[in-house]
Design an enzyme around this catalytic site. Structure first.
Site, PDB file in Angstrom:
ATOM      1  N   ASP A 330       0.862  -1.183   0.000  1.00 52.84           N
ATOM      2  CA  ASP A 330       0.000   0.000   0.000  1.00 52.84           C
ATOM      3  C   ASP A 330       0.891   1.223   0.000  1.00 52.84           C
ATOM      4  O   ASP A 330       2.059   1.140   0.340  1.00 52.84           O
ATOM      5  CB  ASP A 330      -0.781   0.068   1.321  1.00 52.84           C
ATOM      6  CG  ASP A 330      -1.898  -0.929   1.380  1.00 52.84           C
ATOM      7  OD1 ASP A 330      -2.279  -1.416   0.323  1.00 52.84           O
ATOM      8  OD2 ASP A 330      -2.368  -1.195   2.501  1.00 52.84           O
ATOM      9  N   ASP A 612      -4.737  -3.165   5.295  1.00 55.20           N
ATOM     10  CA  ASP A 612      -5.212  -2.690   6.589  1.00 55.20           C
ATOM     11  C   ASP A 612      -6.721  -2.813   6.759  1.00 55.20           C
ATOM     12  O   ASP A 612      -7.214  -3.032   7.835  1.00 55.20           O
ATOM     13  CB  ASP A 612      -4.758  -1.243   6.838  1.00 55.20           C
ATOM     14  CG  ASP A 612      -5.018  -0.345   5.638  1.00 55.20           C
ATOM     15  OD1 ASP A 612      -5.766  -0.767   4.743  1.00 55.20           O
ATOM     16  OD2 ASP A 612      -4.484   0.778   5.604  1.00 55.20           O
ATOM     17  N   ASP A 616      -9.329  -5.919   2.638  1.00 48.93           N
ATOM     18  CA  ASP A 616      -8.030  -6.477   2.285  1.00 48.93           C
ATOM     19  C   ASP A 616      -7.878  -7.922   2.731  1.00 48.93           C
ATOM     20  O   ASP A 616      -6.967  -8.622   2.292  1.00 48.93           O
ATOM     21  CB  ASP A 616      -6.903  -5.655   2.935  1.00 48.93           C
ATOM     22  CG  ASP A 616      -6.725  -4.312   2.257  1.00 48.93           C
ATOM     23  OD1 ASP A 616      -7.038  -4.225   1.060  1.00 48.93           O
ATOM     24  OD2 ASP A 616      -6.273  -3.365   2.919  1.00 48.93           O
TER      25      ASP A 616
HETATM   26  P1  ATP Z   1      -3.445   3.148  -0.085  1.00 51.03           P
HETATM   27  O1  ATP Z   1      -3.926   1.906  -0.716  1.00 51.03           O
HETATM   28  O2  ATP Z   1      -2.111   3.543  -0.541  1.00 51.03           O
HETATM   29  O3  ATP Z   1      -3.593   3.193   1.387  1.00 51.03           O
HETATM   30  P2  ATP Z   1      -5.604   4.960  -0.302  1.00 51.03           P
HETATM   31  O4  ATP Z   1      -5.670   5.148   1.154  1.00 51.03           O
HETATM   32  O5  ATP Z   1      -5.623   6.174  -1.138  1.00 51.03           O
HETATM   33  O6  ATP Z   1      -4.340   4.233  -0.767  1.00 51.03           O
HETATM   34  P3  ATP Z   1      -8.251   4.000  -0.308  1.00 51.03           P
HETATM   35  O7  ATP Z   1      -8.361   4.079   1.153  1.00 51.03           O
HETATM   36  O8  ATP Z   1      -8.863   2.874  -1.046  1.00 51.03           O
HETATM   37  O9  ATP Z   1      -6.753   3.995  -0.735  1.00 51.03           O
HETATM   38  O10 ATP Z   1      -8.806   5.366  -0.883  1.00 51.03           O
HETATM   39  C1  ATP Z   1      -9.050   5.559  -2.242  1.00 51.03           C
HETATM   40  C2  ATP Z   1      -9.394   6.987  -2.507  1.00 51.03           C
HETATM   41  O11 ATP Z   1     -10.607   7.305  -1.853  1.00 51.03           O
HETATM   42  C3  ATP Z   1      -8.385   7.981  -1.972  1.00 51.03           C
HETATM   43  O12 ATP Z   1      -7.361   8.239  -2.877  1.00 51.03           O
HETATM   44  C4  ATP Z   1      -9.232   9.197  -1.745  1.00 51.03           C
HETATM   45  O13 ATP Z   1      -9.379   9.921  -2.943  1.00 51.03           O
HETATM   46  C5  ATP Z   1     -10.560   8.623  -1.359  1.00 51.03           C
HETATM   47  N1  ATP Z   1     -10.701   8.572   0.094  1.00 51.03           N
HETATM   48  C6  ATP Z   1      -9.929   7.919   0.965  1.00 51.03           C
HETATM   49  N2  ATP Z   1     -10.354   8.073   2.207  1.00 51.03           N
HETATM   50  C7  ATP Z   1     -11.428   8.862   2.151  1.00 51.03           C
HETATM   51  C8  ATP Z   1     -12.340   9.379   3.112  1.00 51.03           C
HETATM   52  N3  ATP Z   1     -12.210   9.117   4.402  1.00 51.03           N
HETATM   53  N4  ATP Z   1     -13.323  10.169   2.670  1.00 51.03           N
HETATM   54  C9  ATP Z   1     -13.467  10.418   1.377  1.00 51.03           C
HETATM   55  N5  ATP Z   1     -12.676   9.962   0.431  1.00 51.03           N
HETATM   56  C10 ATP Z   1     -11.650   9.196   0.795  1.00 51.03           C
END
Ligand code: ATP
Length: 886
Positions: A330, A612, A616
């Site tokens: 990630d 996490d 997943d």
């Molecule tokens: P990684 O896999 O590296 O942890 P990530 O945290 O960006 O990446 P996700 O948690 O799937 O992966 O989030 C995907 C997308 O959703 C993010 O890039 C963001 O644009 C949006 N996002 C993440 N968290 C939130 C939230 N709490 N509220 C709104 N949008 C969110």
């Protein structure tokens, strides 16, 4: 009175508690009354049974047979020395059994201690304050807060919920999530009641508050007896291989023994003498201490890994780690610090740095959105409330609060975030008007916007406006910022929340710097032949920018695959694309991540995957090594994993891989060591039978070598520190055998032969000194003969001391290895020397082992020969390094 049928207030009253929770004193009192919230300890195999098992396994049985044979021989022909042999073999069984038991016991204790490191936590409200306590401290009446991914720690009744769905498959076997809400119901069973959460199940989505009504054994889960059986720790491939190998060697020993018995009788030795040799050969060859030493060195490795922040949940993971070829990681939190700050903002059609917050004070919709659209929890610390949860949401809420604090406005409802939707919304009422605030990835928010707000004006969002927003998004993403879009709409009083026809208000770019250690860790992966593939939910350009900063991407145009494209791709296509040297997966969902893992596994890669979230879990399970985050990870992810990273840091994965590789190498080291001494133990017998010389080494003396020299030093080799060069080699092929032909040849045909030659040389030297001539067979108690066998024994021990240093590395010179890194090495040698001195110079040592004190000159010769072996091996290593290094 069934708690599910009561209203929230009645339920709380019936448990004599309130929404504020219990006071700490009351919680303490109830803890005494109801006991800890845990199930009875699972009955482990009794210590006695494990102890007895050490005396009844395959090798032990061979040894029992040998002892039985010796005693039988004694009864048939007394005075042939068989009784002493029988007693000695019994001694071996006893010492070995106790030693193995001790090692296994230590290994088990070490693992048990590790699991205690990460107790399950629960967020509980006590006297109105939110605090984290170990789940086993929960008592009936406690009000707890749960959210997506949490294991439910006790049976509880919901008092407030938002979008809660639970998975109760651990109890019913049904994996379809069930919706849960706080209203009273008429059902009368715990499973059917929609406002009950049962311990042992978990929250799939949403968040809630609930009051505990049953803990520990009184929960539904606690009553289902069969579920309390812990999963049996699976036996590792490595352990299986060692067991197989040990049996092989033992069978080889038995065959050799029988062969010698036959040859002995054929060439006219007496039945008893032949029998004694046969038994001797069997005893000399059975690798008694091997399996427990392997288990212990694996367990020691898990402890070293824990010190380096990787908690191993299954022993099997240690060896798989060593052969990992790909890490799918990630981005957020693992490669980056997960310390977010809003640094840029696209507002009023301009992209500007976030500087003075006061300048946004009139952007009410944006500020309220940032302030209320989140999943954070408030916790009172001292006199202030602090926000707990996702650092990105904290940064945004801070941004909102600093611009203008609207105080406490309750959230009416929420449309939860998930990695598929990539956005979330909340509904709040402010000054009599209901607002829906939505934030998320621009790609998913923009298509739902009809208008754009700019300097108080609201106008149609046309394609030019959209393009401008996307350009701003790309500009921020190229700098490695995570970009979120903010939009809102006004809802009529009774209108259902909907994320449609919204008004776009801004983009905010958040900076999340890479972890400082990661760059070097990635470099180490590259030199170690391990591929690192970033799999993120973030925007492709953000992903590439971060990848560049940490040295993951070096070329101009890495291959960036997006979740959408993945969806449409065939397996074969993905398979081919995975061959590109630099691949990044962006905007992928947890499900797509699993496809990536599957595709890599089809390519015969050994895949380690980080994760996490709840979603997943399948990818973590399917991977060869599932790695969950200890800090940001959900309980579900942790449970699905093989390894938990205590610091969520990518660099810790690489350290763990290094330890995994080290264990494998160390096991090879002590196997070489143990196998080497078999040859100087066997050859004297062969020489005796074939060349009619006096027997250079008695069986009892063989046992003194096996038990005196091999045990502790072997363990010391198992604890060798990592060799830096290990991470400069490509991963070991998963199918590579522990016992390679090279290892056997080095131990048996080279080092073993040298040791045998040295010890036989010393034997004849002592015999010749006292005027022995070929063909003369001295009596067993002839001091000259006893001195000669003693010299042979001591020569083997001396050679084994040098061999200990030799075995520290198959190719590197002894002198290039640091000597102070492994205290066990010196302890092993100390014990070894003390033992041989006891055997040679004490009266009872002499009586027991048939030895006789030696002259100093003989020691001199032994030491010179042992050094000679060291030199010859140095020469071999030099040739290998010079001519065969790849
Ligand atoms: P990684 O896999 O590296 O942890 P990530 O945290 O960006 O990446 P996700 O948690 O799937 O992966 O989030 C995907 C997308 O959703 C993010 O890039 C963001 O644009 C949006 N996002 C993440 N968290 C939130 C939230 N709490 N509220 C709104 N949008 C969110």
């Amino acid at each position: 009175m069934f708690i599910a049928n009561l209203s929230v207030k009645e339920a709380l009253d019936s448990l004599r508690t309130s929404e504020e929770g219990l006071s700490s004193a009351e919680a303490q009192r109830r803890l005494k009354e109801f006991g800890y919230n845990k199930l009875e300890e699972i009955k482990r195999q009794s210590v006695w049974l494990s102890f007895i098992q050490e005396f009844t396994h395959f090798f032990a049985i061979i040894l029992w047979l040998a002892a039985g044979l010796a005693f039988w021989a004694e009864s048939q022909a007394p005075g042939e020395g068989m009784f002493l042999l029988g007693v000695a073999i019994l001694g071996v069984i006893l010492i070995n059994g106790v030693f193995s038991f001790w090692q296994e016991y230590r290994a088990e204790r070490a693992i048990a201690a590790l699991t205690k490191l990460l107790p399950q936590q629960a967020l509980v409200c006590r006297s109105g304050k939110l605090q984290t306590v170990p789940a086993e401290m929960l008592v009936p009446g406690d009000c707890i807060v749960l959210e997506e991914g949490d294991n439910i720690p006790a049976d509880c009744r919901l008092i407030e919920s938002a979008g809660v769905r639970v998975n109760i498959s651990t109890i019913t076997g049904e994996s379809q999530p069930k919706a849960r809400m706080a209203d009273a119901v008429t059902e009368t069973s715990h499973l059917a009641a929609a406002n009950i959460l049962l311990a042992g199940t978990w929250v799939v989505s949403g968040q809630c508050r609930a009051v505990v009504f049953a803990t520990g054994r009184h929960t539904e889960f606690g009553q289902i007896a069969h579920l309390t059986q812990a999963e049996k720790e699976s036996v590792s491939h490595l352990q299986l291989e060692i067991a197989r190998l040990s049996k092989l060697v033992a069978a080889f020993a038995a065959i050799l023994g029988i062969l010698f018995f036959a040859i002995g009788t054929a060439i006219g030795l007496s039945f008893w003498t032949s029998l004694m040799f046969a038994i001797g050969i069997i005893v000399a060859n059975v690798p008694e201490g091997l399996l427990p030493t392997v288990t212990l060195s694996l367990a020691m490795a898990t402890q070293r890994m824990a010190k380096r922040n990787a908690l191993v949940r299954h022993l099997t993971a240690v060896e798989t780690l060593g052969s990992t070829t790909v890490i799918c990681s990630d981005k957020t939190g693992t490669l980056t610090q997960n310390k977010m700050t809003a640094t840029q903002i696209y507002i009023h059609e301009q992209l500007v740095p976030v500087e003075a917050h006061a300048q946004y004070e009139h952007e009410i919709r944006l500020i309220q959105n940032a302030q209320y659209c989140h999943n954070l929890k408030k916790s009172l610390q001292g006199k202030h409330y602090v926000l707990l949860g996702d650092p990105m949401e904290i940064a945004l809420a801070e941004f909102g609060r600093k611009s203008h604090d609207f105080g406490d406005i309750p959230v009416e409802s929420e449309i939860a975030f998930d990695s598929e939707r990539k956005r979330m919304s909340v509904v709040i009422e402010h000054e009599g008007v209901r607002w829906l605030y939505c934030k998320g990835a621009p790609e998913t928010v923009l298509p739902r916007c009809r208008h754009i707000e700019s300097r108080g004006n609201i106008r149609e969002l046309d394609s030019a406006g959209q393009e401008q927003i996307i350009t701003a998004q790309n500009t921020m993403a190229r700098e490695g910022l995570r970009v979120l879009a903010f939009a809102y709409c006004r809802l009529e009083p009774e209108q259902m929340p909907q994320e449609r026809e919204m008004t776009f208000s801004a983009l905010i770019g958040l900076q999340d710097p890479p972890r400082p250690e990661v760059k070097e860790a990635i470099e180490r992966c590259h030199t170690a032949g391990i591929r690192v593939i970033m799999v993120t939910g973030d925007h492709p350009q953000t992903a590439v920018a971060i990848a560049r900063q940490i040295g993951l991407v070096k070329t101009e145009h890495p291959l960036v695959l997006q979740g959408e494209a993945l969806r449409k791709m065939t397996g074969a296509h993905l398979h081919l694309l995975l061959e590109s040297p630099e691949v990044i997966f962006a905007r992928v969902t947890a499900e797509q991540k699993m496809h990536v893992v599957k595709a890599l596994k089809r390519k015969k890669e050994i895949v380690a995957v980080t994760g996490d979230g709840v979603n997943d879990a399948p990818a973590l399970k399917i991977a060869d090594i599932g790695i969950a985050m200890g800090v940001a990870g959900t309980d579900v992810a942790k449970e699905a994993s093989d390894i938990i990273l205590l610091d969520d840091n990518f660099a810790s994965i690489v350290n763990a891989i290094e330890e995994g590789r080290t264990v494998f190498e160390n096991i090879r080291k002590f196997m070489t060591y143990i196998l080497t001494s078999n040859i100087p133990e066997i050859l004297p017998y062969i020489a005796f039978v074939l060349f009619k010389i006096p027997l250079p080494l008695t069986i009892i003396q063989i046992l003194a070598v096996d038990l005196g020299t091999d045990m502790l030093p072997a363990l010391a080799l198992g604890a060798e520190p990592s060799d830096k060069k290990l991470m400069q080699q490509p991963p070991r092929p998963a199918k590579e055998r522990l016992l390679s032909w090279g290892l056997v040849a080095r131990a048996y045909l080279w080092l073993g032969m040298l040791e045998a030659a040295a010890s036989l040389f010393v034997f004849f030297f002592v015999l010749n000194q006292s005027g022995w001539e070929y063909g003369v067979m001295p009596g067993k108690s002839d001091p000259m003969y006893m001195q000669a066998t003693t010299a042979c024994l001591a020569a083997i021990v001396m050679a084994q001391i040098v061999n200990l240093f030799i075995c520290r590395h198959p190719r590197s010179s002894v002198f290039s290895l640091k000597l102070d890194y492994n205290p066990l090495l010196w302890q092993g040698i100390l014990v070894e020397v003390a033992l041989i001195l006891l055997v040679v110079y004490t009266p009872w040592g002499n009586a027991l082992f048939g030895t006789y004190p030696l002259d100093l000159s003989v020691w001199g010769l032994m030491i010179v020969l042992a050094m000679g072996i060291g030199l010859l091996e140095e020469g071999r290593k030099w040739i290998v390094r010079r001519y065969f290094s790849d």
